[in-house]
Motif scaffolding. Structure first.
Motif, PDB file in Angstrom:
ATOM      1  N   THR A 150      -1.786  12.162  -1.311  1.00  0.00           N
ATOM      2  CA  THR A 150      -2.201  13.563  -1.471  1.00  0.00           C
ATOM      3  C   THR A 150      -1.056  14.362  -2.073  1.00  0.00           C
ATOM      4  N   ASP A 151      -1.237  14.869  -3.267  1.00  0.00           N
ATOM      5  CA  ASP A 151      -0.153  15.551  -3.975  1.00  0.00           C
ATOM      6  C   ASP A 151       0.130  16.917  -3.358  1.00  0.00           C
ATOM      7  N   PHE A 152       1.318  17.422  -3.589  1.00  0.00           N
ATOM      8  CA  PHE A 152       1.727  18.747  -3.135  1.00  0.00           C
ATOM      9  C   PHE A 152       2.778  19.275  -4.104  1.00  0.00           C
ATOM     10  N   PRO A 153       2.942  20.594  -4.197  1.00  0.00           N
ATOM     11  CA  PRO A 153       3.889  21.158  -5.162  1.00  0.00           C
ATOM     12  C   PRO A 153       5.322  21.130  -4.651  1.00  0.00           C
ATOM     13  N   LEU A 154       6.251  20.929  -5.571  1.00  0.00           N
ATOM     14  CA  LEU A 154       7.680  21.080  -5.307  1.00  0.00           C
ATOM     15  C   LEU A 154       8.205  22.123  -6.286  1.00  0.00           C
ATOM     16  N   LYS A 155       8.774  23.183  -5.762  1.00  0.00           N
ATOM     17  CA  LYS A 155       9.233  24.278  -6.608  1.00  0.00           C
ATOM     18  C   LYS A 155      10.595  24.761  -6.140  1.00  0.00           C
ATOM     19  N   LYS A 156      11.496  24.955  -7.084  1.00  0.00           N
ATOM     20  CA  LYS A 156      12.821  25.457  -6.737  1.00  0.00           C
ATOM     21  C   LYS A 156      12.712  26.867  -6.168  1.00  0.00           C
ATOM     22  N   PRO A 157      13.543  27.208  -5.196  1.00  0.00           N
ATOM     23  CA  PRO A 157      13.558  28.585  -4.700  1.00  0.00           C
ATOM     24  C   PRO A 157      14.050  29.533  -5.793  1.00  0.00           C
ATOM     25  N   ALA A 158      13.636  30.771  -5.701  1.00  0.00           N
ATOM     26  CA  ALA A 158      14.054  31.764  -6.698  1.00  0.00           C
ATOM     27  C   ALA A 158      15.568  31.954  -6.655  1.00  0.00           C
ATOM     28  N   LYS A 159      16.131  32.403  -7.755  1.00  0.00           N
ATOM     29  CA  LYS A 159      17.581  32.567  -7.836  1.00  0.00           C
ATOM     30  C   LYS A 159      18.110  33.516  -6.773  1.00  0.00           C
ATOM     31  N   ASP A 160      17.362  34.596  -6.486  1.00  0.00           N
ATOM     32  CA  ASP A 160      17.845  35.545  -5.486  1.00  0.00           C
ATOM     33  C   ASP A 160      17.689  35.021  -4.056  1.00  0.00           C
ATOM     34  N   GLU A 161      17.066  33.850  -3.913  1.00  0.00           N
ATOM     35  CA  GLU A 161      16.949  33.217  -2.599  1.00  0.00           C
ATOM     36  C   GLU A 161      17.897  32.034  -2.463  1.00  0.00           C
ATOM     37  N   THR A 162      18.709  31.788  -3.487  1.00  0.00           N
ATOM     38  CA  THR A 162      19.558  30.600  -3.530  1.00  0.00           C
ATOM     39  C   THR A 162      21.026  30.982  -3.545  1.00  0.00           C
ATOM     40  N   LEU A 163      21.819  30.191  -2.835  1.00  0.00           N
ATOM     41  CA  LEU A 163      23.266  30.382  -2.829  1.00  0.00           C
ATOM     42  C   LEU A 163      23.935  29.052  -3.116  1.00  0.00           C
ATOM     43  N   ALA A 214       0.832  -1.203   0.000  1.00  0.00           N
ATOM     44  CA  ALA A 214       0.000   0.000   0.000  1.00  0.00           C
ATOM     45  C   ALA A 214       0.871   1.259   0.000  1.00  0.00           C
ATOM     46  N   ALA A 215       1.919   1.261   0.817  1.00  0.00           N
ATOM     47  CA  ALA A 215       2.815   2.408   0.888  1.00  0.00           C
ATOM     48  C   ALA A 215       3.548   2.629  -0.429  1.00  0.00           C
ATOM     49  N   GLU A 216       3.878   1.547  -1.105  1.00  0.00           N
ATOM     50  CA  GLU A 216       4.592   1.654  -2.378  1.00  0.00           C
ATOM     51  C   GLU A 216       3.673   2.021  -3.534  1.00  0.00           C
ATOM     52  N   SER A 217       2.369   1.880  -3.335  1.00  0.00           N
ATOM     53  CA  SER A 217       1.425   2.076  -4.431  1.00  0.00           C
ATOM     54  C   SER A 217       1.120   3.540  -4.718  1.00  0.00           C
ATOM     55  N   VAL A 218       1.479   4.432  -3.807  1.00  0.00           N
ATOM     56  CA  VAL A 218       1.208   5.857  -4.004  1.00  0.00           C
ATOM     57  C   VAL A 218       2.514   6.635  -3.973  1.00  0.00           C
ATOM     58  N   ASP A 219       2.495   7.815  -4.587  1.00  0.00           N
ATOM     59  CA  ASP A 219       3.725   8.593  -4.745  1.00  0.00           C
ATOM     60  C   ASP A 219       4.016   9.538  -3.595  1.00  0.00           C
ATOM     61  N   THR A 220       3.042   9.833  -2.750  1.00  0.00           N
ATOM     62  CA  THR A 220       3.221  10.889  -1.762  1.00  0.00           C
ATOM     63  C   THR A 220       2.810  10.455  -0.364  1.00  0.00           C
ATOM     64  N   VAL A 221       3.457  11.075   0.637  1.00  0.00           N
ATOM     65  CA  VAL A 221       3.131  10.818   2.036  1.00  0.00           C
ATOM     66  C   VAL A 221       3.702  11.954   2.877  1.00  0.00           C
ATOM     67  N   ARG A 222       3.102  12.171   4.019  1.00  0.00           N
ATOM     68  CA  ARG A 222       3.667  13.071   5.027  1.00  0.00           C
ATOM     69  C   ARG A 222       4.056  12.217   6.225  1.00  0.00           C
ATOM     70  N   LEU A 223       5.234  12.489   6.772  1.00  0.00           N
ATOM     71  CA  LEU A 223       5.620  11.799   8.003  1.00  0.00           C
ATOM     72  C   LEU A 223       6.172  12.811   8.999  1.00  0.00           C
ATOM     73  N   HIS A 224       5.827  12.604  10.248  1.00  0.00           N
ATOM     74  CA  HIS A 224       6.332  13.487  11.291  1.00  0.00           C
ATOM     75  C   HIS A 224       6.534  12.694  12.573  1.00  0.00           C
ATOM     76  N   GLY A 225       7.538  13.091  13.312  1.00  0.00           N
ATOM     77  CA  GLY A 225       7.873  12.404  14.543  1.00  0.00           C
ATOM     78  C   GLY A 225       9.357  12.486  14.805  1.00  0.00           C
ATOM     79  N   THR A 226       9.876  11.506  15.516  1.00  0.00           N
ATOM     80  CA  THR A 226      11.286  11.525  15.884  1.00  0.00           C
ATOM     81  C   THR A 226      11.984  10.260  15.386  1.00  0.00           C
ATOM     82  N   VAL A 227      13.230  10.437  15.000  1.00  0.00           N
ATOM     83  CA  VAL A 227      14.072   9.322  14.576  1.00  0.00           C
ATOM     84  C   VAL A 227      15.417   9.461  15.272  1.00  0.00           C
ATOM     85  N   VAL A 228      15.887   8.399  15.898  1.00  0.00           N
ATOM     86  CA  VAL A 228      17.203   8.388  16.521  1.00  0.00           C
ATOM     87  C   VAL A 228      18.151   7.628  15.601  1.00  0.00           C
ATOM     88  N   SER A 229      19.233   8.289  15.199  1.00  0.00           N
ATOM     89  CA  SER A 229      20.199   7.677  14.290  1.00  0.00           C
ATOM     90  C   SER A 229      21.603   8.061  14.720  1.00  0.00           C
TER      91      SER A 229
END
Length: 259
Positions: free
Chosen positions: A237-250, A59-74
């Motif tokens: 649930t889809d969401f947009p991905l957009k590059k930051p503007a050039k004047d906001e990028t270094l 089921a997780a592999e069948s869709v392209d998008t997900v939101r995850l939140h919480g803590t991970v110890v690594s």
């Protein structure tokens, strides 16, 4: 008795089932009339733990998008994540050691945005500095970096470390693995959604709550060895991905300040 149409609420079905049971009481112990916890579900609660894990992975592999939140110890460090991920990248925030930074990846391009304090701690600690992040030049550079989305070079060690937080397949492959002998651990509820819980080694190898409503997506994971707790939502649930503007990028160059 009026037949129950398929569209009638589950609650009414349960009430009528209880009434039927009541009519069958004869003064002796009643068996077989308890409400079925899998009634009206997607049916995975009736499967073995191994089958449930297989279904939820698919089921997780069948869709392209997900939101995850919480803590991970690594590697001994705790990270608090709030990431939205899709096949071609991800966006969100990561906090660790009192520092919070944003990550944005689109295909192979990874951008990191953090405050001056984050970049100050990434300084080299040259002599003449304040001992908290390097020289005055380092501090000035940190202020400059803080105002931008800094493009992380692919050859920089930070690229591999941070890009993993934006990779849906990498994260899910690692997170959705329970260790040890699998078993089911009853019916539960997460954010108002009924779930079936599976465990590894009676919980020592992690626990995973899988949705009993609709598609059997994973909803909550407790990692083995107390290595964090992650919640999953917004599957598909889809969401947009957009590059930051050039004047906001270094573009810092071939390597970021080492941390």
């Amino acid at each position: 008795m009026t037949p129950i149409s398929p569209g009638r609420p589950r609650r009414r079905s349960a009430v009528l089932a209880g009434a039927v049971c009541a009519l069958l009481v004869t003064g002796t112990a009643l068996t077989g009339c308890a409400e079925d916890p899998n009634e009206g579900t997607n049916g995975v609660g009736k499967l073995s733990a191994e089958q449930i894990q297989s279904r939820t992975r698919k089921a997780a592999e069948s869709v392209d998008t997900v939101r995850l939140h919480g803590t991970v110890v690594s590697s001994g460090r705790s990270y608090t994540l709030d990431m939205r991920l899709k096949t071609e990248g991800g966006i969100g925030s990561v906090s660790s050691g009192g520092q919070t930074f944003r990550l944005l990846r689109i295909d192979d391009e990874l951008f990191l945005k953090a405050g001056a304090e984050f970049w100050g701690h990434a300084g080299t600690g040259d002599e003449g500095g304040d001992g908290k992040g390097g020289s005055a030049a380092d501090a000035a550079a940190a202020e400059k970096l803080a105002a931008k989305y800094v493009k992380v070079p692919q050859g920089d060690p930070a690229y591999k470390k941070f890009s993993g937080f934006t990779d849906k397949d990498v994260l899910l492959d690692g997170l959705l693995t329970l260790h040890g002998k699998l078993a089911t651990d009853g019916h539960h509820e997460q954010e108002g959604v009924r779930t079936i819980r599976i465990t590894g080694d009676d919980g020592a190898g992690g626990t995973l709550d899988v949705s009993l409503e609709g598609t059997p997506y994973p909803l909550r994971l407790e990692r083995a060895g107390k290595a964090g707790t992650i919640s999953f939502s917004a599957w598909g649930t889809d969401f947009p991905l957009k590059k930051p503007a050039k004047d906001e990028t270094l573009d810092y160059g071939k390597q970021l300040p080492s941390s």
